[in-house]
Design a protein around this motif. Structure first.
Motif, mmCIF file in Angstrom:
data_model
loop_
_atom_site.group_PDB
_atom_site.id
_atom_site.type_symbol
_atom_site.label_atom_id
_atom_site.label_comp_id
_atom_site.label_asym_id
_atom_site.label_seq_id
_atom_site.Cartn_x
_atom_site.Cartn_y
_atom_site.Cartn_z
ATOM 1 N N THR A 114 -10.164 9.777 5.512
ATOM 2 C CA THR A 114 -9.506 9.370 4.278
ATOM 3 C C THR A 114 -8.153 10.071 4.186
ATOM 4 O OG1 THR A 114 -11.633 9.082 3.166
ATOM 5 C CG2 THR A 114 -9.670 9.249 1.775
ATOM 6 N N ILE A 115 -7.121 9.296 3.903
ATOM 7 C CA ILE A 115 -5.761 9.834 3.817
ATOM 8 C C ILE A 115 -5.284 9.688 2.378
ATOM 9 C CG2 ILE A 115 -3.416 9.697 4.712
ATOM 10 C CD1 ILE A 115 -4.659 8.155 7.125
ATOM 11 N N ASP A 116 -5.004 10.812 1.733
ATOM 12 C CA ASP A 116 -4.570 10.844 0.339
ATOM 13 C C ASP A 116 -3.091 11.200 0.288
ATOM 14 O OD1 ASP A 116 -4.180 11.250 -2.383
ATOM 15 O OD2 ASP A 116 -6.123 12.226 -2.673
ATOM 16 N N PHE A 117 -2.292 10.362 -0.367
ATOM 17 C CA PHE A 117 -0.846 10.569 -0.458
ATOM 18 C C PHE A 117 -0.423 11.232 -1.768
ATOM 19 C CE2 PHE A 117 -1.075 7.572 2.978
ATOM 20 C CZ PHE A 117 0.025 7.837 3.768
ATOM 21 N N GLU A 118 -1.343 11.872 -2.463
ATOM 22 C CA GLU A 118 -1.020 12.548 -3.714
ATOM 23 C C GLU A 118 0.089 13.576 -3.479
ATOM 24 O OE1 GLU A 118 -0.914 13.070 -7.532
ATOM 25 O OE2 GLU A 118 -2.556 11.836 -6.729
ATOM 26 N N GLY A 119 1.080 13.610 -4.393
ATOM 27 C CA GLY A 119 2.200 14.539 -4.271
ATOM 28 C C GLY A 119 3.418 13.961 -3.595
ATOM 29 N N SER A 120 3.319 12.733 -3.064
ATOM 30 C CA SER A 120 4.483 12.080 -2.447
ATOM 31 C C SER A 120 5.486 11.648 -3.509
ATOM 32 C CB SER A 120 4.031 10.862 -1.631
ATOM 33 O OG SER A 120 3.177 11.254 -0.578
ATOM 34 N N SER A 121 6.703 11.378 -3.104
ATOM 35 C CA SER A 121 7.763 10.982 -4.028
ATOM 36 C C SER A 121 7.362 9.755 -4.830
ATOM 37 C CB SER A 121 9.053 10.695 -3.259
ATOM 38 O OG SER A 121 9.557 11.872 -2.662
ATOM 39 N N GLY A 122 7.903 9.668 -6.036
ATOM 40 C CA GLY A 122 7.623 8.546 -6.906
ATOM 41 C C GLY A 122 8.430 7.318 -6.533
ATOM 42 N N PRO A 123 8.260 6.208 -7.276
ATOM 43 C CA PRO A 123 8.963 4.959 -6.975
ATOM 44 C C PRO A 123 10.472 5.150 -6.978
ATOM 45 C CG PRO A 123 7.250 4.610 -8.624
ATOM 46 C CD PRO A 123 7.378 6.088 -8.447
ATOM 47 N N SER A 124 11.164 4.330 -6.193
ATOM 48 C CA SER A 124 12.624 4.396 -6.081
ATOM 49 C C SER A 124 13.245 3.192 -6.783
ATOM 50 C CB SER A 124 13.035 4.409 -4.605
ATOM 51 O OG SER A 124 14.440 4.301 -4.478
ATOM 52 N N GLY A 125 14.456 3.389 -7.303
ATOM 53 C CA GLY A 125 15.207 2.281 -7.869
ATOM 54 C C GLY A 125 15.846 1.408 -6.813
ATOM 55 N N MET A 126 15.837 1.863 -5.559
ATOM 56 C CA MET A 126 16.352 1.075 -4.448
ATOM 57 C C MET A 126 15.214 0.303 -3.789
ATOM 58 S SD MET A 126 19.082 3.632 -2.609
ATOM 59 C CE MET A 126 17.801 4.762 -2.078
ATOM 60 N N GLY A 127 15.574 -0.632 -2.912
ATOM 61 C CA GLY A 127 14.582 -1.479 -2.268
ATOM 62 C C GLY A 127 13.901 -0.838 -1.094
ATOM 63 N N ILE A 128 13.432 0.400 -1.254
ATOM 64 C CA ILE A 128 12.766 1.123 -0.167
ATOM 65 C C ILE A 128 11.309 1.413 -0.503
ATOM 66 C CG2 ILE A 128 14.905 2.146 0.706
ATOM 67 C CD1 ILE A 128 14.166 4.724 -0.780
ATOM 68 N N ASN A 129 10.796 0.799 -1.564
ATOM 69 C CA ASN A 129 9.399 1.006 -1.950
ATOM 70 C C ASN A 129 8.478 0.277 -0.975
ATOM 71 O OD1 ASN A 129 9.817 2.386 -4.695
ATOM 72 N ND2 ASN A 129 11.083 0.552 -4.861
ATOM 73 N N VAL A 130 7.286 0.819 -0.777
ATOM 74 C CA VAL A 130 6.369 0.324 0.241
ATOM 75 C C VAL A 130 5.089 -0.187 -0.421
ATOM 76 C CG1 VAL A 130 5.244 0.862 2.433
ATOM 77 C CG2 VAL A 130 7.268 2.155 1.734
ATOM 78 N N VAL A 131 4.705 -1.418 -0.095
ATOM 79 C CA VAL A 131 3.461 -1.973 -0.644
ATOM 80 C C VAL A 131 2.279 -1.354 0.092
ATOM 81 C CG1 VAL A 131 4.633 -4.137 -1.213
ATOM 82 C CG2 VAL A 131 3.361 -3.944 0.937
ATOM 83 N N PRO A 132 1.089 -1.331 -0.537
ATOM 84 C CA PRO A 132 -0.072 -0.670 0.078
ATOM 85 C C PRO A 132 -0.427 -1.181 1.473
ATOM 86 C CG PRO A 132 -0.504 -1.070 -2.239
ATOM 87 C CD PRO A 132 0.808 -1.752 -1.937
ATOM 88 N N ALA A 133 -0.304 -2.497 1.705
ATOM 89 C CA ALA A 133 -0.688 -3.028 3.020
ATOM 90 C C ALA A 133 0.182 -2.453 4.129
ATOM 91 C CB ALA A 133 -0.593 -4.556 3.014
ATOM 92 N N TYR A 134 1.472 -2.253 3.851
ATOM 93 C CA TYR A 134 2.380 -1.711 4.867
ATOM 94 C C TYR A 134 2.121 -0.213 5.064
ATOM 95 C CZ TYR A 134 6.757 -1.686 7.574
ATOM 96 O OH TYR A 134 7.700 -1.593 8.580
ATOM 97 N N THR A 135 1.843 0.496 3.972
ATOM 98 C CA THR A 135 1.466 1.905 4.092
ATOM 99 C C THR A 135 0.202 2.035 4.926
ATOM 100 O OG1 THR A 135 2.407 2.343 1.897
ATOM 101 C CG2 THR A 135 0.906 3.993 2.799
ATOM 102 N N HIS A 136 -0.775 1.186 4.635
ATOM 103 C CA HIS A 136 -2.038 1.203 5.379
ATOM 104 C C HIS A 136 -1.802 0.903 6.853
ATOM 105 C CE1 HIS A 136 -5.904 -0.470 6.833
ATOM 106 N NE2 HIS A 136 -6.444 0.428 6.035
ATOM 107 N N ALA A 137 -0.876 -0.011 7.131
ATOM 108 C CA ALA A 137 -0.619 -0.410 8.515
ATOM 109 C C ALA A 137 -0.147 0.774 9.356
ATOM 110 C CB ALA A 137 0.426 -1.527 8.546
ATOM 111 N N TYR A 138 0.830 1.535 8.848
ATOM 112 C CA TYR A 138 1.351 2.654 9.638
ATOM 113 C C TYR A 138 0.444 3.880 9.575
ATOM 114 C CZ TYR A 138 5.543 0.532 11.395
ATOM 115 O OH TYR A 138 6.410 -0.262 12.112
ATOM 116 N N ALA A 139 -0.324 4.016 8.495
ATOM 117 C CA ALA A 139 -1.281 5.123 8.429
ATOM 118 C C ALA A 139 -2.402 4.927 9.442
ATOM 119 C CB ALA A 139 -1.850 5.238 7.015
ATOM 120 N N THR A 140 -2.936 3.719 9.518
ATOM 121 C CA THR A 140 -3.999 3.455 10.490
ATOM 122 C C THR A 140 -3.475 3.554 11.919
ATOM 123 O OG1 THR A 140 -3.603 1.082 10.164
ATOM 124 C CG2 THR A 140 -5.443 2.059 8.972
#
Length: 519
Positions: free
Chosen positions: A262-288
């Motif tokens: 299990t990978i917990d990302f608690e403590g990571s930076s909050g949302p950005s006003g720029m278009g660099i936010n990552v949807v869960p599926a893409y986060t999951h893709a690179y985490a796996t």
């Protein structure tokens, strides 16, 4: 299922998805697909579980596609799917995280019943809106949003949808050509899977898919059980366009009893006003991808091998984008996801991880009119830095890790667009020193062959924060981005003069292990 029989059938399945991917690349119009291989192809059973993936492709696309098939089918009545139907979407939360990545899913029929699906996701050259950069303020500025629809219905094109797509993009011929390549690759997969069933007397592939997926999951859980149980922490810091520094933190928990991570990302930076936010599926893709590469990389990548890896994402996090966050440049953050995970796993399997590398590829998109007044919009082309050093090998220079796309050759770009390169070579010494040094970055310079102003979209990162070494290795060099000799940090879309020259040095990878004296 007998092991020999399974191996024969598995080789056939891999042949199908590999041929599917080769056909897609050969037919595609855009260099980003044809030359760089920015794509994914997968074969799914009738329950929408990914059975196999093509060896060509990127983790961000492949592992997102693994979830996309089920997401698409949840939006339609499966009883309403007929032979010749083709489903399509570019919904960021259903597929690969931004509008440019369009997913196409084709049902495969046998004797009047669905026995599986052929899926593909590719990066398209243009989807209207802002472009590939990070400057949009919400997702609706970023381009055309295609909900789950039928691109083809009973073999006939959806003319209304075709007309909407063509009217909303700058390069309709390229986009429609690439969509055609996706549809064609699905047809090839359908033909080849039916041929496999004919050859071995199968009515469907359910027993085969169960065997492949169950064995893959069991082997993955067994590999996890060999690791020391506990919770291990890692973090990675990097700057993004505009100079903001993003931090990703992970707590990686190994449950040896259940064979789960299990990978917990608690403590990571909050949302950005720029278009660099990552949807869960893409986060999951690179985490796996990060976990799978340290366990047993020879295991097939499918629904079974991905199942034991779980994610926990804080609600207010840059790696858990919520509507209507802008996401078009999600790779700028998403491609850094493996590094804090690898740092955490370095406490457990230091011999299988690597130091930080340059991270996200530096993407470039140019738009304008050539000397004859004809409009051009380039597909995204990428520039890589140095890969981090490994426990027993140096890092590789100028390689797109972790995404795995190839560089589009300079000659292809100059033939496709009015661009002229002034330099492209390795920047020696940018990799961090160590027992094993990090890979070097590269220097690239270019200007446009036009007498008119043109638009530049570039997304560099690590212009001030260097890739960290590991186990006593030294940091790599940070990157450089200049226009007409002056350093630039804010790289949002800008108008350029005809004679302007762009110059870049991509970061070098971190070293592994303390440098050996005298070497």
């Amino acid at each position: 299922m007998d092991g020999v029989e399974l191996q024969i059938l598995w080789s056939n399945v891999i042949g199908i998805v590999s041929e599917q991917a080769r056909a897609l690349q050969r037919i595609a119009f855009s260099p980003i697909v044809r030359e760089a291989g920015d794509l994914a192809n997968g074969l799914f059973d009738k329950r929408a579980r990914m059975v196999a993936q093509a060896v060509t492709g990127t983790p961000g696309h492949i592992n997102s596609l693994a979830a996309a098939a089920r997401n698409l089918l949840d939006e339609v009545d499966e009883n309403d799917i007929a032979p010749g139907d083709v489903l399509i979407t570019n919904d960021p939360w259903m597929s690969a995280g931004h509008f440019f990545d369009i997913t196409v899913l084709s049902p495969i029929f046998r004797n009047g019943a669905i026995i599986g699906y052929a899926g593909s996701t590719i990066h398209h050259s243009d989807i209207g809106g802002y472009g590939i950069g990070s400057g949009a303020r919400d997702i609706h500025e970023e381009g055309l949003w295609i909900p789950v629809m039928k691109l083809y219905e009973r073999g006939k094109p959806n003319r209304t949808l075709f007309d909407i797509i063509k009217r909303n993009v700058r390069t309709p011929d390229a986009l429609m050509g690439d969509l055609g390549a996706q549809v064609s690759s699905g047809m090839i997969a359908s033909e080849r899977l039916n041929a496999l069933c004919d050859r071995y007397g199968l009515d469907d592939i359910e027993e085969l898919s169960d065997e492949i997926i169950n064995r893959s999951e069991t082997a993955t859980r067994d590999a996890i059980r060999k690791l020391a149980p506990g919770t291990y922490h890692g973090s990675s810091r990097f700057d993004v366009p505009g100079g903001d520094v993003i931090e990703l933190k992970t707590a990686v928990t190994i449950d040896a009893q259940q064979g789960e991570i299990t990978i917990d990302f608690e403590g990571s930076s909050g949302p950005s006003g720029m278009g660099i936010n990552v949807v869960p599926a893409y986060t999951h893709a690179y985490a796996t991808f990060a976990v799978r590469s340290t366990l047993n990389p020879d295991l097939p990548n499918n629904a079974g091998s991905l199942a034991p890896i779980k994610l926990r994402l804080p609600d207010e996090s840059i790696v858990n984008a919520k509507y209507p966050s802008p996401v078009n440049a999600r790779h700028v953050v998403g491609m850094y996801v493996p590094f804090p995970i690898l740092k955490a796993l370095a406490h457990v399997v230091p011999e299988r991880v690597l130091a930080e590398g340059s991270g996200a590829v530096w993407t470039v998109q140019v738009q304008g009119r050539d000397e004859n007044g004809r409009p051009f919009t380039s597909s995204m082309f990428n520039y890589s830095g140095g890969m981090g050093a490994r426990a027993e090998k140096p890092g590789i220079s100028a390689v797109c890790y972790p995404t795995g796309v190839s560089a589009v050759p300079v000659e292809v770009l100059e033939a496709s667009y009015p661009i002229a390169f002034t330099c492209k070579e390795l920047e020696r010494g940018t990799g961090g020193a160590g027992k094993y040094p990090g890979g070097d970055g590269q220097r690239i310079g270019y200007r446009m062959r036009t007498t008119r102003p043109w638009l530049l979209n570039t997304i560099p990162s690590r212009l001030s924060t260097a890739p960290e070494g590991l186990m006593g290795g030294c940091d790599g060099a940070h990157g450089v981005f200049r226009i007409n000799g002056e350093d630039v940090v804010d790289t949002r879309k800008r108008e350029m003069a005809p004679d302007d020259e762009v110059f870049m040095i991509t970061p070098g990878g971190g070293g592994y292990g303390a440098p050996v004296a005298g070497e």
